[in-house]
Design a protein around this motif. Structure first.
Motif, mmCIF file in Angstrom:
data_model
loop_
_atom_site.group_PDB
_atom_site.id
_atom_site.type_symbol
_atom_site.label_atom_id
_atom_site.label_comp_id
_atom_site.label_asym_id
_atom_site.label_seq_id
_atom_site.Cartn_x
_atom_site.Cartn_y
_atom_site.Cartn_z
ATOM 1 N N THR A 53 49.301 40.091 23.719
ATOM 2 C CA THR A 53 50.095 40.938 24.615
ATOM 3 C C THR A 53 51.501 41.169 24.081
ATOM 4 O O THR A 53 52.090 42.228 24.325
ATOM 5 C CB THR A 53 50.197 40.352 26.041
ATOM 6 O OG1 THR A 53 50.919 39.123 26.021
ATOM 7 C CG2 THR A 53 48.821 40.151 26.646
ATOM 8 N N LYS A 61 53.005 47.556 28.213
ATOM 9 C CA LYS A 61 53.550 46.336 28.808
ATOM 10 C C LYS A 61 53.079 46.123 30.246
ATOM 11 O O LYS A 61 52.775 45.000 30.646
ATOM 12 C CB LYS A 61 55.079 46.379 28.749
ATOM 13 C CG LYS A 61 55.762 45.156 29.289
ATOM 14 C CD LYS A 61 57.265 45.271 29.136
ATOM 15 C CE LYS A 61 57.973 44.045 29.676
ATOM 16 N NZ LYS A 61 59.426 44.165 29.582
ATOM 17 N N TYR A 62 53.041 47.168 31.045
ATOM 18 C CA TYR A 62 52.681 47.030 32.453
ATOM 19 C C TYR A 62 51.232 47.415 32.739
ATOM 20 O O TYR A 62 50.792 47.351 33.882
ATOM 21 C CB TYR A 62 53.634 47.843 33.325
ATOM 22 C CG TYR A 62 55.046 47.357 33.200
ATOM 23 C CD1 TYR A 62 55.413 46.135 33.752
ATOM 24 C CD2 TYR A 62 56.000 48.082 32.495
ATOM 25 C CE1 TYR A 62 56.710 45.648 33.620
ATOM 26 C CE2 TYR A 62 57.300 47.620 32.363
ATOM 27 C CZ TYR A 62 57.652 46.397 32.925
ATOM 28 O OH TYR A 62 58.924 45.922 32.787
ATOM 29 N N SER A 66 49.576 43.481 30.926
ATOM 30 C CA SER A 66 49.558 42.803 32.221
ATOM 31 C C SER A 66 48.135 42.396 32.605
ATOM 32 O O SER A 66 47.902 41.291 33.102
ATOM 33 C CB SER A 66 50.152 43.717 33.288
ATOM 34 O OG SER A 66 50.087 43.109 34.547
ATOM 35 N N GLN A 67 47.190 43.278 32.356
ATOM 36 C CA GLN A 67 45.787 42.987 32.667
ATOM 37 C C GLN A 67 45.278 41.814 31.834
ATOM 38 O O GLN A 67 44.578 40.936 32.337
ATOM 39 C CB GLN A 67 44.930 44.226 32.426
ATOM 40 C CG GLN A 67 43.488 44.048 32.805
ATOM 41 C CD GLN A 67 43.294 43.766 34.278
ATOM 42 O OE1 GLN A 67 44.052 44.245 35.117
ATOM 43 N NE2 GLN A 67 42.295 42.983 34.616
ATOM 44 N N ARG A 69 47.083 39.392 30.533
ATOM 45 C CA ARG A 69 47.722 38.159 31.019
ATOM 46 C C ARG A 69 47.064 37.665 32.305
ATOM 47 O O ARG A 69 46.803 36.472 32.461
ATOM 48 C CB ARG A 69 49.225 38.379 31.217
ATOM 49 C CG ARG A 69 49.999 38.410 29.906
ATOM 50 C CD ARG A 69 51.506 38.360 30.139
ATOM 51 N NE ARG A 69 51.990 39.443 30.975
ATOM 52 C CZ ARG A 69 52.369 40.626 30.531
ATOM 53 N NH1 ARG A 69 52.338 40.888 29.234
ATOM 54 N NH2 ARG A 69 52.803 41.561 31.358
ATOM 55 N N ARG A 70 46.768 38.573 33.228
ATOM 56 C CA ARG A 70 46.137 38.162 34.491
ATOM 57 C C ARG A 70 44.748 37.575 34.253
ATOM 58 O O ARG A 70 44.393 36.543 34.833
ATOM 59 C CB ARG A 70 46.059 39.338 35.464
ATOM 60 C CG ARG A 70 47.387 39.679 36.112
ATOM 61 C CD ARG A 70 47.235 40.630 37.301
ATOM 62 N NE ARG A 70 46.386 41.778 37.050
ATOM 63 C CZ ARG A 70 46.796 42.940 36.541
ATOM 64 N NH1 ARG A 70 48.064 43.111 36.227
ATOM 65 N NH2 ARG A 70 45.960 43.932 36.358
#
Length: 171
Positions: A53, A61-62, A66-67, A69-70
């Motif tokens: 990421t 980044k968003y 983000s996906q 990381r989640r």
């Protein structure tokens, strides 16, 4: 759903839990989720995916970052939460969620490859790491299923969920 909890039943469960502890200089310690090989491998994979990421373009980044990381956090969080559950069917359910998170991360790696964010060699290496985690998850699920079957045979609880899982999990 009811659970048959008697002193004898609780003693058997505690004895089974003690069978999973490991010796440390002659002392017996409770095994935490951090002691599980499956968790250790998943944690390393999570770290590798977090590193991915940080290399994605800023405009991801968003979204994709983000996906990733989640899903990475979900992988290990579900293992921790599942390990903390008392009943085997609950533990199985959480490890199934972890397995889904691994598959989601593999798809995210496909996106990284398709969009040329990572080289095919990097993606192949990460997919191999994901496969190793899946193998460990499936092995742990088989272990939990066998333990759950033992409990089910002795007290008859949770048979519906276990029968359902028998159809889902590969042997």
């Amino acid at each position: 759903m009811s659970y048959n909890v008697t002193k004898d039943h609780v003693a058997k469960r505690e004895h089974a839990a003690m069978a999973q502890v490991h010796a440390d200089d002659g002392k017996r310690e409770f095994q935490t989720f951090e002691d599980l090989q499956v968790y250790k491998a998943a944690r390393e994979f999570r770290k590798a995916m977090y590193a991915v990421t940080r290399r994605l373009p800023d405009f991801e980044k968003y979204d994709l970052a983000s996906q990733i990381r989640r899903a990475s956090v979900s992988l290990t969080n579900n293992m921790a939460e599942g390990h903390g559950r008392y009943h085997y069917p609950d533990q199985i359910r959480f490890f199934l969620h972890s397995r889904g998170s691994v598959e989601e991360l593999v798809d995210d790696l496909n996106i990284c490859l398709d969009e040329n964010y990572l080289s095919s060699d990097e993606v192949a290496k990460l997919k191999e790491q994901a496969r190793a985690v899946l193998i460990l998850i499936n092995g742990y699920l088989r272990y939990l299923r066998s333990r759950s079957s033992t409990v089910r045979e002795s007290d008859g609880t949770d048979s519906g969920l276990i029968d359902e899982l028998d159809d889902v999990l590969p042997l």
